[in-house]
Write a protein that holds these residues in place. Structure first.
Motif, PDB file in Angstrom:
ATOM      1  N   ARG A  38       0.826  -1.211   0.000  1.00 28.73           N
ATOM      2  CA  ARG A  38       0.000   0.000   0.000  1.00 28.73           C
ATOM      3  C   ARG A  38       0.862   1.265   0.000  1.00 28.73           C
ATOM      4  O   ARG A  38       1.831   1.393   0.737  1.00 28.73           O
ATOM      5  N   GLY A  39       0.514   2.198  -0.848  1.00 26.99           N
ATOM      6  CA  GLY A  39       1.198   3.482  -0.918  1.00 26.99           C
ATOM      7  C   GLY A  39       2.535   3.454  -1.619  1.00 26.99           C
ATOM      8  O   GLY A  39       3.286   4.437  -1.563  1.00 26.99           O
ATOM      9  N   VAL A  94       2.585   6.769   3.421  1.00 22.61           N
ATOM     10  CA  VAL A  94       1.783   6.171   4.487  1.00 22.61           C
ATOM     11  C   VAL A  94       0.460   6.907   4.639  1.00 22.61           C
ATOM     12  O   VAL A  94      -0.616   6.316   4.695  1.00 22.61           O
ATOM     13  N   CYS A  95       0.543   8.218   4.721  1.00 24.55           N
ATOM     14  CA  CYS A  95      -0.628   9.094   4.790  1.00 24.55           C
ATOM     15  C   CYS A  95      -0.136  10.514   4.547  1.00 24.55           C
ATOM     16  O   CYS A  95       1.057  10.708   4.247  1.00 24.55           O
ATOM     17  N   ASP A  96      -0.982  11.483   4.655  1.00 24.22           N
ATOM     18  CA  ASP A  96      -0.583  12.865   4.417  1.00 24.22           C
ATOM     19  C   ASP A  96       0.608  13.235   5.299  1.00 24.22           C
ATOM     20  O   ASP A  96       0.567  13.080   6.524  1.00 24.22           O
ATOM     21  N   VAL A 278      -0.918   9.790  13.804  1.00 21.97           N
ATOM     22  CA  VAL A 278       0.066   8.740  13.530  1.00 21.97           C
ATOM     23  C   VAL A 278       0.796   8.378  14.816  1.00 21.97           C
ATOM     24  O   VAL A 278       1.323   9.244  15.516  1.00 21.97           O
ATOM     25  N   LEU A 279       0.828   7.094  15.105  1.00 15.35           N
ATOM     26  CA  LEU A 279       1.551   6.565  16.250  1.00 15.35           C
ATOM     27  C   LEU A 279       2.719   5.722  15.747  1.00 15.35           C
ATOM     28  O   LEU A 279       2.531   4.804  14.951  1.00 15.35           O
ATOM     29  N   THR A 321      -5.540   7.459  17.139  1.00 14.15           N
ATOM     30  CA  THR A 321      -4.602   6.955  16.130  1.00 14.15           C
ATOM     31  C   THR A 321      -5.340   6.420  14.910  1.00 14.15           C
ATOM     32  O   THR A 321      -6.220   5.573  15.027  1.00 14.15           O
ATOM     33  N   GLU A 322      -4.947   6.900  13.752  1.00 15.96           N
ATOM     34  CA  GLU A 322      -5.492   6.406  12.485  1.00 15.96           C
ATOM     35  C   GLU A 322      -4.514   5.485  11.762  1.00 15.96           C
ATOM     36  O   GLU A 322      -4.921   4.636  10.972  1.00 15.96           O
TER      37      GLU A 322
END
Length: 640
Positions: A38-39, A94-96, A278-279, A321-322
C-alpha cells in the motif's frame, strides 16, 4: 559418492514437517501483502546500493529466487511467506505528510514532512543506505532539509546511518536537532562497545550475513532481509527525552514522546503525532513475535514491562490513532485495526511471560517449559504473532533466566566440568566416537535431527577434527534450518552447517570498534572499554593513578590501577598521580582503536603528559586484543 561438504536437499522427514505446518496455516489471507504494498511510489532502482568506489552494500537481486509464489521445499512455508513480504522495497506514502523508506536495510526510515523540512525517524544501519533512502525520498518529494533526526532506540540498525543524512556542522549551527530516549548513549555503549566483539560474531549466526542467499541459504532475517553493509556512525543527541511523556514542537509539529525503557531495547521510545493521527511504536509492535533475548546476545528484556508499555500506548493514543507505523515492516491503518493489533501484541508478550512464570513456579526447568509452551489459538493463528524473529521456545528460556538466572537449581549443574573435559567423559562413557556416530547416523535416518546435533556436540568438543562428526552434525543442522519457521533459527542452523563443512571464515583485519561509534558514546564508556581489555598477567603487581583531561570538553577522569583491575571516577583528579595526560577526546579514541600510538600522539603534540609517560604507554601495552572470528561450534585451541 556424495561430497560431504556439499549442501543436501530436504529430507523426507523435513518435507513432511513443512507440509504438516502448511496445512495448519491460512495462506488465503493476503491482508499483509496488501498492506506491505500500500502506498508504494517507487522501488529501489536496480535493487542495489553501492559506495562511491562501487562496492555493493545492499543487493536485493540476490533474493531473486523468492520471485513468484511456488513452494520451495528447503524453506519453511511460513518463513517463505514472510521472506516474500519483506521483499517490498522503496518509497511508500503512508498518509498525508508521512512517508517510509523500506527494504533498503533491515530497518525502515520514517519521514515526516514538517513546516520547513523533514523529520527523520531512525536512519538505518549505515551511512550509504541512509543516504540512498533520503535521496529516493527527495527524488519524488523535493530537496527538503533535515530539521530533526529521532533515534527510537539504541540498536545500531536505527542510528548507524546518521552521517548519511545529517552532519555535525548542521547540528552545531542549530539547523537540525537530534532526539533520543533517556539512557540512549549508555545503552549504545553497553551493548555495542563493551560486548560488541562477541555480539558481532554471534550475529553472523543470527542474521546469516556470511551465508549465500538462496533456497538452501539465507532467505530473510525476520525483521527484514538482512543488515546492510557500509559505514556505521553516530551523531550524539542534542535532546534527551527524560520524562515518561514529553511534548515537543519539532519543525512546527507537536510530537508526544512516550518513553518505553526496558522493552525491546534498554532505551526506547514511541512517538505520537496528534495533528496527523500517527503513532510510531519504534520496534515494540512489529508484525511478528520479537525476541526477549536475541541469539546474538543482549540483556534479557522484560516482557511484562513490554506488555505494560503496549497497553499504556493503547490507552494514551489508541482513540486518536489512524495509522500505526513501526521501524520494521509495514504500517497498520484504521483506528480499530490499530487497537486490535496492539492489544494482541500486548497479550502475546504477557502470555509467554505469565505461562513461563506459572510453570517455573511448578518447578519446571527451562528446556521443559520451552518444549511444551505454545500460544493460544487466537494468537497462534494470527500471522502477525508468529515467531519469525523470536520464538516461544527461546523467549521462555529468557524469562526463566531473568527471574532465576542461568542455574536450574540442581547442584549437578552448579559447577560442571567445562565442555572439553565433559565431552571426553561423555564420549568415553558412550563407548567412543565410532559408537556414538553409528547410533547418531541411525537417528539421523529417522529424522531425529535435534538429538543428533545435541549428541555430536560432545563428540566435536572431545575431538574437533573428527571429520565424520563434523559432516553428520552439519547435515543435522541443515535439516533443522530447512524446517525452522524463525529466520534467525534458520540462519543459525545453516551457518553452523557451513562452518562445520568449510571452517570459520577469515575476515580482513578491522578495528575492534568503529571510531565514529566510540567518538559519540559517553567518556565513562571509553574508560570501561579500556578496563575490560586489561590483561591481568601484564598488570601483575602494578599500582598507579593517571589523571586524564579532555582538552576539547570540560571532562576530567581519575583512572586507577590496583589489584590487576582498572577503575575510574569521572570529574575527579588524583592528588598524586603517576602522570597527567591531556588530549582531545578524539585522540583518545584513536589510541584506543589503534589508529595512533601514544608515542606518535606525543610527537604531533596532540597529547601532552606531565609525569611518567611510560606509565601511559604501558597502560595501552597491557590491553588485550580481540579476534572476532573465534570458535563457537568447536573448542578454541586454548581449551584443548
Amino acid at each position: 559418492m556424495t561430497d560431504e561438504k556439499q549442501q543436501k536437499p530436504a529430507s523426507a522427514q523435513t518435507l513432511a514437517a513443512n507440509t504438516a505446518l502448511a496445512e495448519k496455516l491460512d495462506f488465503e489471507n493476503r491482508r499483509d501483502f496488501e498492506n506491505a504494498a500500500r502506498g508504494h511510489v517507487a522501488s529501489l532502482e536496480g535493487g542495489t546500493i553501492a559506495t562511491g568506489k562501487g562496492t555493493k552494500v545492499w543487493d536485493l537481486n540476490e533474493y531473486g529466487f523468492l520471485d513468484g509464489e511456488d513452494d520451495i521445499d528447503t524453506i519453511n512455508p511460513s518463513l517463505l511467506r514472510m521472506a516474500r513480504l519483506n521483499m517490498a522495497n522503496g518509497l511508500f506514502e503512508v498518509c498525508d505528510r508521512v512517508w517510509q523508506v523500506r527494504g533498503l536495510d533491515l530497518a525502515n526510515m520514517t519521514i515526516i514532512e514538517g513546516d520547513t523540512g523533514v523529520i527523520l525517524i531512525d536512519c538505518m544501519t549505515t551511512a550509504e543506505v541512509a543516504a540512498a533512502g533520503l535521496a529516493l525520498y527527495r527524488k519524488h518529494r523535493g530537496d527538503r532539509p533535515v530539521k530533526a533526526l529521532i533515534y527510537t532506540h539504541s540498536h545500531v540498525d536505527h542510528y548507524g546511518g546518521a552521517k548519511g543524512v545529517l552532519t555535525q556542522d548542521l547540528i552545531d549551527d542549530g539547523q537540525a536537532q537530534v532526539f533520543a530516549p533517556d539512557g540512549f548513549l549508555e545503552a549504545v555503549g553497553g551493548e555495542n562497545v563493551l560486548a560488541g566483539n562477541p555480539m558481532t560474531r554471534r550475529a553472523q549466526f543470527q542474521f546469516g550475513g556470511l551465508l549465500r542467499k538462496g533456497p538452501r541459504g539465507q532467505v530473510d532475517a525476520g525483521l527484514g532481509k538482512i543488515t546492510a553493509r557500509g559505514t556505521v556512525g553516530l551523531l550524539a543527541p542534542t535532546h534527551v527525552v527524560v520524562e515518561p511523556v514529553e511534548r515537543h514542537v519539532v519543525d512546527g509539529l507537536n510530537v508526544d514522546f512516550h518513553l518505553a525503557p526496558g522493552t525491546e531495547a534498554p532505551a526506547e521510545m514511541h512517538m505520537f503525532f496528534p495533528e496527523l493521527g500517527v503513532l510510531n511504536m519504534a520496534e515494540n509492535a512489529t508484525p511478528l513475535l520479537h525476541n526477549f533475548c536475541p541469539l546474538r546476545g543482549s540483556e534479557v528484556r522484560d516482557p511484562r514491562i513490554w506488555s505494560h508499555f503496549l497497553a499504556d500506548a493503547v490507552e494514551r493514543f489508541g482513540a486518536r490513532t489512524e495509522v500505526l507505523v513501526c521501524q520494521h515492516h509495514w504500517p497498520t491503518w484504521g483506528r480499530q485495526e490499530v487497537t486490535d493489533f496492539l492489544e494482541r501484541q500486548r497479550d502475546l508478550y504477557k502470555h509467554i511471560h505469565d505461562q513461563t512464570v506459572r510453570l517455573m513456579n511448578h518447578g519446571w526447568r527451562p528446556a521443559e517449559i520451552a518444549e511444551v509452551l505454545d500460544l493460544p489459538p487466537s494468537l497462534r493463528e494470527d500471522w502477525r504473532m508468529r515467531g519469525y524473529y523470536g520464538t516461544v521456545s527461546h523467549n521462555s528460556k529468557a524469562v526463566f533466566q531473568r527471574y532465576l538466572s542461568w542455574y536450574d537449581g540442581n547442584p549437578a549443574n552448579l559447577n560442571p566440568l567445562p565442555p572439553v573435559k565433559a565431552a571426553r567423559k561423555y564420549v568415553g562413557y558412550m563407548g567412543g566416537a565410532d559408537e556414538v556416530l553409528a547410533k547418531a547416523r541411525a537417528d539421523f535416518d529417522k529424522g531425529e535431527y535435534r538429538w543428533v546435533a545435541q549428541v555430536l556436540y560432545h563428540v566435536l568438543f572431545a575431538d574437533p577434527n573428527n571429520q565424520q562428526a563434523r559432516h553428520l552434525a552439519a547435515d543435522a543442522f541443515e535439516q533443522l534450518g530447512y524446517q525452522a519457521e524463525s529466520a534467525t533459527w534458520r540462519n543459525a542452523y545453516l551457518y553452523a552447517a557451513q562452518e562445520l563443512r568449510h571452517g570459520v571464515v577469515k575476515l580482513p583485519p578491522r578495528p575492534v570498534l568503529s571510531p565514529d561509534l566510540l567518538g559519540a558514546v559517553a567518556t565513562t564508556t571509553l574508560f570501561d572499554f579500556i578496563s575490560v581489555r586489561l590483561d591481568p598477567e601484564k598488570a601483575l603487581g602494578k599500582r598507579w593513578q593517571i589523571n586524564w583531561r579532555m582538552t576539547d570538553r570540560d571532562e576530567t577522569v581519575c583512572q586507577t590501577l590496583a589489584n590487576e583491575t582498572l577503575t575510574h571516577i569521572m570529574d575527579k583528579q588524583a592528588a598524586s598521580p603517576v602522570a597527567t595526560a591531556s588530549l582531545p577526546r578524539e585522540v583518545l579514541v584513536g589510541i584506543i582503536v589503534g589508529k595512533i600510538s601514544v608515542a606518535d600522539a606525543l610527537k604531533t603534540g596532540s597529547l601532552s603528559i606531565d609525569g611518567d609517560a611510560d606509565a601511559v604507554t604501558g597502560l595501552f601495552a597491557m590491553l588485550d586484543t580481540f579476534e572476532m572470528q573465534f570458535d563457537i561450534l568447536t573448542p578454541g585451541p586454548e581449551h584443548l
